[in-house]
Design a protein around this motif. Structure first.
Motif, PDB file in Angstrom:
ATOM      1  N   PRO A  68       0.780  -1.099  -0.207  1.00  0.00           N
ATOM      2  CA  PRO A  68      -0.043   0.016   0.030  1.00  0.00           C
ATOM      3  C   PRO A  68       1.058   1.364   0.044  1.00  0.00           C
ATOM      4  CG  PRO A  68       0.309  -0.737   1.981  1.00  0.00           C
ATOM      5  CD  PRO A  68       1.118  -1.785   1.236  1.00  0.00           C
ATOM      6  N   TYR A  69       2.237   1.094   0.084  1.00  0.00           N
ATOM      7  CA  TYR A  69       2.942   2.376   0.361  1.00  0.00           C
ATOM      8  C   TYR A  69       2.880   3.181  -1.018  1.00  0.00           C
ATOM      9  CZ  TYR A  69       4.268  -0.629   4.137  1.00  0.00           C
ATOM     10  OH  TYR A  69       4.389  -1.408   5.167  1.00  0.00           O
ATOM     11  N   ILE A  70       3.413   2.680  -2.194  1.00  0.00           N
ATOM     12  CA  ILE A  70       3.582   3.451  -3.220  1.00  0.00           C
ATOM     13  C   ILE A  70       2.374   4.513  -3.616  1.00  0.00           C
ATOM     14  CG2 ILE A  70       2.459   1.838  -4.813  1.00  0.00           C
ATOM     15  CD1 ILE A  70       5.509   4.065  -5.555  1.00  0.00           C
ATOM     16  N   ASP A  71       1.194   3.961  -3.196  1.00  0.00           N
ATOM     17  CA  ASP A  71      -0.113   4.963  -3.492  1.00  0.00           C
ATOM     18  C   ASP A  71      -0.672   5.680  -2.437  1.00  0.00           C
ATOM     19  OD1 ASP A  71      -0.406   3.930  -6.098  1.00  0.00           O
ATOM     20  OD2 ASP A  71      -1.247   2.234  -5.203  1.00  0.00           O
ATOM     21  N   SER A  72       0.021   5.489  -1.158  1.00  0.00           N
ATOM     22  CA  SER A  72      -0.547   6.210   0.302  1.00  0.00           C
ATOM     23  C   SER A  72       0.850   7.152   0.426  1.00  0.00           C
ATOM     24  CB  SER A  72      -0.763   5.188   1.355  1.00  0.00           C
ATOM     25  OG  SER A  72       0.381   4.456   1.421  1.00  0.00           O
ATOM     26  N   ILE A  73       1.914   7.087   0.384  1.00  0.00           N
ATOM     27  CA  ILE A  73       3.001   7.919   0.925  1.00  0.00           C
ATOM     28  C   ILE A  73       2.844   9.237   0.105  1.00  0.00           C
ATOM     29  CG2 ILE A  73       5.353   8.344   0.658  1.00  0.00           C
ATOM     30  CD1 ILE A  73       6.096   5.343   1.540  1.00  0.00           C
TER      31      ILE A  73
END
Length: 256
Positions: free
Chosen positions: A56-61
């Motif tokens: 989920p990091y690429i889209d939430s950071i």
């Protein structure tokens, strides 16, 4: 000196933990300050950040709020295989939407001509300018920059950044950035943050894998201050992320 450590039984657990901690700190500082200042090192670290390139990091950071620096750099052209900038760009930074203006490599001309002294001077000048703009915080009354997160590594000899055992630069306290032209590990010309700057960081995360690191890890946790890494501190927290091999010569550890 108290050191916090976590030991991971698999590479997957190890890199997941790095991603989780980095993302959590990013969310905290982006919300609190509107910026997240991250200091990278070289070596295997960039490959260990690969989870941040996935959901989920690429889209939430909030990548647009990241500002990227290097704890040390080899004074070689940007496209040279030894360049930490090239390593990070190829393996990580080119795949996330961090604005180009938020990435602060070594001066391109100094790198191309091998001017280590000039590169150190200009990198320090860049950092001071960003402190004046409050993108990088100033550490209490000392005036040293306080980065939010430094992601560090260690060599088998116990060096960190380009601060090597027995080398006089480990004791430099006045400058933010210094340079060396006789590194015991090639290439010889490098710039590096000084120890006070490294230790002013809010969070220092030391990431280490491999049996070849085990002796140095054990010496650090026995407070052998001949090793630069044994002098590692932080304003808020120092955390050592180790795999089972790197931790194998510690007296005890808990695997995750």
């Amino acid at each position: 000196m108290t050191r916090s450590r976590r030991v991971f039984d698999t590479e997957e657990l190890f890199i997941n933990a790095i991603a989780e901690r980095t993302a959590a700190l990013s969310a905290h500082y982006c919300h609190q300050r509107g910026y997240f200042t991250v200091v990278l090192s070289g070596g295997d670290l960039i490959s260990w950040l690969r989870k941040l390139l996935q959901p989920p990091y690429i889209d939430s950071i909030e990548w647009s709020k990241w500002h990227i620096f290097w704890v040390d750099e080899r004074v070689v052209p940007w496209d040279h295989p030894d360049s930490n900038y090239k390593l990070a760009m190829d393996g990580f930074l080119s795949q996330v939407p961090i604005p180009t203006g938020n990435i602060y490599p070594i001066d391109q001309y100094c790198a191309a001509v091998g001017d280590a002294k000039g590169a150190a001077f200009l990198y320090e000048k860049c950092i001071k300018r960003l402190v004046d703009r409050n993108i990088i915080r100033s550490y209490k009354s000392s005036g040293f920059p306080q980065f939010d997160l430094q992601l560090l590594g260690m060599g088998p000899d116990g060096h960190m950044a380009s601060l090597f055992p027995g080398h006089p630069h480990i004791n430099f306290k006045s400058n933010l950035v210094t340079y060396i032209t006789d590194s015991p590990k090639p290439p010889p010309k490098r710039i590096t943050f000084t120890l006070p700057v490294i230790n002013c960081s809010s969070y220092n995360l030391m990431a280490i894998r491999g049996m070849e690191q085990a002796d140095a890890v054990a010496r650090v946790f026995n407070d052998d201050l001949d090793l630069p890494t044994a002098r590692l501190k932080a304003d808020t927290e120092v955390i050592w992320y180790l795999d089972a091999d790197a931790a194998s010569k510690l007296s005890d550890y808990d695997e995750e």
